[in-house]
Design an enzyme around this catalytic site. Sequence first.
Site, PDB file in Angstrom:
ATOM      1  N   ASN A   9       0.866  -1.184   0.000  1.00 44.27           N
ATOM      2  CA  ASN A   9       0.000   0.000   0.000  1.00 44.27           C
ATOM      3  C   ASN A   9       0.899   1.229   0.000  1.00 44.27           C
ATOM      4  OD1 ASN A   9      -1.893   1.976   0.386  1.00 44.27           O
ATOM      5  ND2 ASN A   9      -2.458   1.366   2.472  1.00 44.27           N
ATOM      6  N   LYS A  11       0.080   4.201  -0.468  1.00 43.29           N
ATOM      7  CA  LYS A  11      -0.619   5.408   0.015  1.00 43.29           C
ATOM      8  C   LYS A  11      -0.299   6.581  -0.921  1.00 43.29           C
ATOM      9  CE  LYS A  11      -0.543   3.400   4.576  1.00 43.29           C
ATOM     10  NZ  LYS A  11      -0.604   3.552   6.031  1.00 43.29           N
ATOM     11  N   HIS A  97      -9.907   1.354   3.928  1.00 45.77           N
ATOM     12  CA  HIS A  97      -8.696   1.538   4.731  1.00 45.77           C
ATOM     13  C   HIS A  97      -9.007   2.497   5.876  1.00 45.77           C
ATOM     14  CE1 HIS A  97      -4.707   2.750   5.976  1.00 45.77           C
ATOM     15  NE2 HIS A  97      -4.278   1.633   5.433  1.00 45.77           N
ATOM     16  N   GLU A  99      -7.501   4.911   7.060  1.00 42.09           N
ATOM     17  CA  GLU A  99      -7.275   6.337   6.769  1.00 42.09           C
ATOM     18  C   GLU A  99      -8.458   6.924   6.005  1.00 42.09           C
ATOM     19  OE1 GLU A  99      -3.420   5.715   5.014  1.00 42.09           O
ATOM     20  OE2 GLU A  99      -2.667   5.140   7.000  1.00 42.09           O
ATOM     21  N   GLU A 169      -6.358  -4.653  10.047  1.00 36.79           N
ATOM     22  CA  GLU A 169      -5.325  -3.665  10.362  1.00 36.79           C
ATOM     23  C   GLU A 169      -5.699  -2.921  11.632  1.00 36.79           C
ATOM     24  OE1 GLU A 169      -2.989  -2.540   6.561  1.00 36.79           O
ATOM     25  OE2 GLU A 169      -4.713  -1.216   6.711  1.00 36.79           O
ATOM     26  N   GLY A 175       1.620   2.370  10.847  1.00 39.68           N
ATOM     27  CA  GLY A 175       2.602   3.445  10.750  1.00 39.68           C
ATOM     28  C   GLY A 175       3.214   3.833  12.090  1.00 39.68           C
ATOM     29  N   SER A 215       2.498  -2.036  10.448  1.00 35.54           N
ATOM     30  CA  SER A 215       3.929  -2.150  10.745  1.00 35.54           C
ATOM     31  C   SER A 215       4.507  -3.524  10.441  1.00 35.54           C
ATOM     32  CB  SER A 215       4.211  -1.741  12.199  1.00 35.54           C
ATOM     33  OG  SER A 215       3.821  -0.395  12.412  1.00 35.54           O
TER      34      SER A 215
HETATM   35  P1  PGA Z   1       2.181   0.408   7.722  1.00 36.56           P
HETATM   36  O1  PGA Z   1       0.781   0.665   6.989  1.00 36.56           O
HETATM   37  O2  PGA Z   1       2.724  -0.884   7.194  1.00 36.56           O
HETATM   38  O3  PGA Z   1       3.024   1.583   7.350  1.00 36.56           O
HETATM   39  O4  PGA Z   1       1.897   0.337   9.198  1.00 36.56           O
HETATM   40  C1  PGA Z   1      -0.093  -0.394   6.756  1.00 36.56           C
HETATM   41  C2  PGA Z   1      -1.354   0.116   6.090  1.00 36.56           C
HETATM   42  O5  PGA Z   1      -1.848   1.189   6.468  1.00 36.56           O
HETATM   43  O6  PGA Z   1      -1.877  -0.510   5.148  1.00 36.56           O
END
Ligand code: PGA
Length: 253
Positions: A9, A11, A97, A99, A169, A175, A215
Site C-alpha cells: 500500500n 498510500k 482503509h 485512513e 489492520e 505506521g 507495521s
Molecule cells: P504500515 O501501513 O505498514 O506503514 O503500518 C499499513 C497500512 O496502512 O496498510
Amino acid sequence: MRKQIAAANWKMNLSYAEGEKLIDELLAAGISLADHQQVVLAVPFPYLTMARDRVAGQKNYSVAAQNCSQHESGAYTGDTSAAMLASIRVPYCVIGHSERREYFHESNEELARKTDRSFAHSITPIFCCGEPLEIREAGTQNDYVAQQLSESLFHLSAEQLTQLVIAYEPIWAIGTGKTASTEQAQEMHAHLRAVLAKQYGAAIADQVPILYGGSVKAGNAAELFASPDVDGGLVGGASLVAADFAAIIRALK
Ligand code: PGA
C-alpha cells in the site's frame, strides 16, 4: 491452500519516476511466486496503468487501486469509479482503509456500496477492518470488527464472499512501528474467520484470505505469516523499499 498475498500500500507517496524505479527494483529481485501466492501493488491512481504494464507477464503479480467511488458514475468531481478501474484492467481495489474511514468519514454502509460497485465490475475488494486503540484497551475489539464485517459484507452472496480478500489492520499498529503480536494477530484472524463461518459456513470462510496490516516489516513478516489464519500482509511503509518488500514477499507461506 488458501491464497497467500503480499499487498503493498503505497498510500500517497512517490513520484511517477520513483514508482517506476521501485517496481523495477522489486522485479529485479527475481522472486517467482507459487500458484497460491500473489503480490498486489496498491499504487496511486495516476500510476495504475504504468504499474499494471510493468508487472504484466510476471506470474501472479498485479495491481490494486487504493479506493473507488460508491457511485456507478455521474457528477462526483474528483472521484474514480469501479467501472473506470475495470476499463483499465485493474483487478483489485482496497476498500475501507482506516485512513479513508477516519479522514474521509467512510461509514460501514458506504463501504458496503463500494464493495458492491467493485463486484459489479469483477474487481476483487481488499476489504479493511480493524479497531482503534481505545477499543483494544477496552477489550471490545472482537465485537467492533465483527460489526464492520456484518454491516459492510453480510449482504454479499456466498459466491461473492469466496472472491473477497480481508485485511485486518489494527489502527494502533499502522505506521506506528508497533506491530500486533503474533498471538494477537492469530487470535483476531481466527475470530474474523469464525464470524464469517457463522454467517456463511466454514467451507466458505476457509477460502477467504485474511491479511494482517500494521507495521509489517522484513524482520517480522515470517513470524506473522506463519500463523495458520494469517494469509499474508497489507504493507505500507516497508513496501516503499524494494529490498524490504522483497523480503516480505519471500516470507509468504
Ligand atoms: P504500515 O501501513 O505498514 O506503514 O503500518 C499499513 C497500512 O496502512 O496498510
